[in-house]
Design a protein around this motif. Sequence first.
Motif, PDB file in Angstrom:
ATOM      1  N   GLU A 214       0.842  -1.184   0.000  1.00  0.00           N
ATOM      2  CA  GLU A 214       0.000   0.000   0.000  1.00  0.00           C
ATOM      3  C   GLU A 214       0.886   1.246   0.000  1.00  0.00           C
ATOM      4  N   VAL A 215       0.236   2.403  -0.090  1.00  0.00           N
ATOM      5  CA  VAL A 215       0.968   3.662  -0.096  1.00  0.00           C
ATOM      6  C   VAL A 215       1.688   3.833   1.241  1.00  0.00           C
ATOM      7  N   ASN A 216       2.919   4.367   1.187  1.00  0.00           N
ATOM      8  CA  ASN A 216       3.790   4.610   2.343  1.00  0.00           C
ATOM      9  C   ASN A 216       4.351   3.311   2.928  1.00  0.00           C
ATOM     10  N   ASP A 217       4.375   2.250   2.153  1.00  0.00           N
ATOM     11  CA  ASP A 217       5.032   1.019   2.587  1.00  0.00           C
ATOM     12  C   ASP A 217       6.492   1.040   2.149  1.00  0.00           C
ATOM     13  N   LYS A 218       7.363   0.521   2.998  1.00  0.00           N
ATOM     14  CA  LYS A 218       8.790   0.418   2.681  1.00  0.00           C
ATOM     15  C   LYS A 218       9.051  -0.920   1.990  1.00  0.00           C
ATOM     16  N   LEU A 219       9.801  -0.869   0.886  1.00  0.00           N
ATOM     17  CA  LEU A 219      10.105  -2.061   0.103  1.00  0.00           C
ATOM     18  C   LEU A 219      11.614  -2.232  -0.004  1.00  0.00           C
ATOM     19  N   ILE A 220      12.009  -3.498  -0.243  1.00  0.00           N
ATOM     20  CA  ILE A 220      13.391  -3.830  -0.565  1.00  0.00           C
ATOM     21  C   ILE A 220      13.376  -4.517  -1.916  1.00  0.00           C
ATOM     22  N   LEU A 221      14.032  -3.899  -2.901  1.00  0.00           N
ATOM     23  CA  LEU A 221      14.151  -4.487  -4.233  1.00  0.00           C
ATOM     24  C   LEU A 221      15.393  -5.367  -4.237  1.00  0.00           C
ATOM     25  N   ASN A 222      15.164  -6.693  -4.272  1.00  0.00           N
ATOM     26  CA  ASN A 222      16.265  -7.629  -4.078  1.00  0.00           C
ATOM     27  C   ASN A 222      16.856  -8.182  -5.366  1.00  0.00           C
ATOM     28  N   LYS A 223      16.297  -7.860  -6.517  1.00  0.00           N
ATOM     29  CA  LYS A 223      16.869  -8.324  -7.788  1.00  0.00           C
ATOM     30  C   LYS A 223      17.731  -7.210  -8.370  1.00  0.00           C
ATOM     31  N   VAL A 224      18.958  -7.119  -7.840  1.00  0.00           N
ATOM     32  CA  VAL A 224      19.899  -6.097  -8.286  1.00  0.00           C
ATOM     33  C   VAL A 224      20.848  -6.746  -9.299  1.00  0.00           C
ATOM     34  N   LEU A 225      20.833  -6.244 -10.529  1.00  0.00           N
ATOM     35  CA  LEU A 225      21.636  -6.834 -11.599  1.00  0.00           C
ATOM     36  C   LEU A 225      23.004  -6.184 -11.730  1.00  0.00           C
ATOM     37  N   LEU A 226      23.129  -4.935 -11.308  1.00  0.00           N
ATOM     38  CA  LEU A 226      24.397  -4.228 -11.489  1.00  0.00           C
ATOM     39  C   LEU A 226      24.477  -3.089 -10.491  1.00  0.00           C
ATOM     40  N   LEU A 227      25.692  -2.847 -10.005  1.00  0.00           N
ATOM     41  CA  LEU A 227      25.977  -1.723  -9.136  1.00  0.00           C
ATOM     42  C   LEU A 227      27.160  -0.962  -9.712  1.00  0.00           C
ATOM     43  N   GLY A 228      27.146   0.352  -9.577  1.00  0.00           N
ATOM     44  CA  GLY A 228      28.232   1.136 -10.131  1.00  0.00           C
ATOM     45  C   GLY A 228      28.427   2.431  -9.390  1.00  0.00           C
ATOM     46  N   SER A 229      29.656   2.893  -9.430  1.00  0.00           N
ATOM     47  CA  SER A 229      30.018   4.182  -8.850  1.00  0.00           C
ATOM     48  C   SER A 229      31.147   4.761  -9.687  1.00  0.00           C
ATOM     49  N   ALA A 230      31.713   5.847  -9.219  1.00  0.00           N
ATOM     50  CA  ALA A 230      32.788   6.481  -9.976  1.00  0.00           C
ATOM     51  C   ALA A 230      34.068   5.663  -9.937  1.00  0.00           C
ATOM     52  N   SER A 231      34.238   4.792  -8.931  1.00  0.00           N
ATOM     53  CA  SER A 231      35.484   4.056  -8.773  1.00  0.00           C
ATOM     54  C   SER A 231      35.390   2.577  -9.122  1.00  0.00           C
ATOM     55  N   GLN A 232      34.174   1.977  -9.095  1.00  0.00           N
ATOM     56  CA  GLN A 232      34.064   0.546  -9.354  1.00  0.00           C
ATOM     57  C   GLN A 232      32.697   0.215  -9.934  1.00  0.00           C
ATOM     58  N   THR A 233      32.627  -1.017 -10.521  1.00  0.00           N
ATOM     59  CA  THR A 233      31.387  -1.524 -11.099  1.00  0.00           C
ATOM     60  C   THR A 233      31.268  -3.001 -10.730  1.00  0.00           C
ATOM     61  N   VAL A 234      30.112  -3.389 -10.218  1.00  0.00           N
ATOM     62  CA  VAL A 234      29.855  -4.772  -9.801  1.00  0.00           C
ATOM     63  C   VAL A 234      28.744  -5.317 -10.681  1.00  0.00           C
ATOM     64  N   VAL A 235      29.057  -6.410 -11.412  1.00  0.00           N
ATOM     65  CA  VAL A 235      28.092  -7.020 -12.322  1.00  0.00           C
ATOM     66  C   VAL A 235      27.638  -8.339 -11.716  1.00  0.00           C
ATOM     67  N   GLY A 236      26.328  -8.554 -11.668  1.00  0.00           N
ATOM     68  CA  GLY A 236      25.773  -9.780 -11.108  1.00  0.00           C
ATOM     69  C   GLY A 236      25.683 -10.897 -12.129  1.00  0.00           C
ATOM     70  N   ARG A 237      25.610 -12.140 -11.627  1.00  0.00           N
ATOM     71  CA  ARG A 237      25.520 -13.326 -12.498  1.00  0.00           C
ATOM     72  C   ARG A 237      24.380 -14.238 -12.023  1.00  0.00           C
ATOM     73  N   PRO A 238      23.128 -13.920 -12.264  1.00  0.00           N
ATOM     74  CA  PRO A 238      22.625 -12.649 -12.818  1.00  0.00           C
ATOM     75  C   PRO A 238      22.356 -11.593 -11.768  1.00  0.00           C
ATOM     76  N   ILE A 239      22.394 -11.982 -10.463  1.00  0.00           N
ATOM     77  CA  ILE A 239      22.046 -11.055  -9.388  1.00  0.00           C
ATOM     78  C   ILE A 239      23.280 -10.838  -8.527  1.00  0.00           C
ATOM     79  N   VAL A 240      23.452  -9.609  -8.073  1.00  0.00           N
ATOM     80  CA  VAL A 240      24.565  -9.278  -7.179  1.00  0.00           C
ATOM     81  C   VAL A 240      24.204  -9.740  -5.775  1.00  0.00           C
ATOM     82  N   PRO A 241      25.012 -10.600  -5.161  1.00  0.00           N
ATOM     83  CA  PRO A 241      24.688 -11.046  -3.797  1.00  0.00           C
ATOM     84  C   PRO A 241      24.899  -9.919  -2.790  1.00  0.00           C
ATOM     85  N   ASP A 242      24.111  -9.955  -1.726  1.00  0.00           N
ATOM     86  CA  ASP A 242      24.205  -8.984  -0.630  1.00  0.00           C
ATOM     87  C   ASP A 242      24.011  -7.551  -1.121  1.00  0.00           C
ATOM     88  N   ALA A 243      23.191  -7.398  -2.140  1.00  0.00           N
ATOM     89  CA  ALA A 243      22.881  -6.055  -2.646  1.00  0.00           C
ATOM     90  C   ALA A 243      21.380  -5.830  -2.542  1.00  0.00           C
TER      91      ALA A 243
END
Length: 256
Positions: free
Chosen positions: A154-183
């Motif tokens: 419902e509205v104002n519910d907090k969610l956790i999106l657990n299917k993270v395929l890729l993470l990136g920043s200015a210094s590094q990039t993490v690619v999942g196979r297919p999902i990044v663990p602990d992300a």
Amino acid sequence: MASRRCLRALTQTTAFLLRNPSSISSLTVPSFPHANASSPIFTRPTSAFAQWPHLRYFSSDKQGNHSDEDAIGDEEQEQEDDDVSVSSGKKVYTAEEKEAEAEAIGYKVVGPLRKDDSVFKPFEPVFAVVQIGSHQFKVSNGDSIFAERLKFCEVNDKLILNKVLLLGSASQTVVGRPIVPDAAVHAVVEEHALDAKVIIFKKKRRKNYRRTKGHRQELTKLRITDIQGIEKPQNVLAEKPSKPAKKEQEKVAVNA
């Protein structure tokens, strides 16, 4: 002509028998010359009505007919009640079924947002690619996305999106196979809305066939609050360079 005469004679005889019931009871079955008296076939009474195995009622005011009609009516009513309950009733999910279906879509409901929860943070220079259902989104902290209508939230519910395929920043990039663990990507449900109307028009030429329909897709607006699973560089505010002092133009005296 002969068949017509026979039919006329039969109708006249039937009308006479129906008018005089005593004449029907006087009818007897003719005896066969080679019949055996001990045979069970010829032991029945010779009355015409005695040859029927049981009595037949042609009137509709008998008690048996009323009972049969009541039973049929009760069965039809029960069947209608079952149909209504099946058609109008929705499937009831248990807590385990809700959690399993939400996890298959790609999210998990944490709970409602409270007033003392400080989930909104300043911008951080990291991004993530998440999958919700069959769609993928590139998100950063503070972004808002529109996904297909999410059940069990419902509205104002907090969610956790657990299917993270890729993470990136200015210094590094993490690619999942297919999902990044602990992300994980945290989000808050802001509203449930309808998308703009889409017109579906179908036509078959030379067949006088035209169909126009409209559709509005149900959507859920999510606000991204945090991205976890990658080192976040510190935000260093670059100081603005100070403006150089204006050089005063030296006035040169021009000798005349």
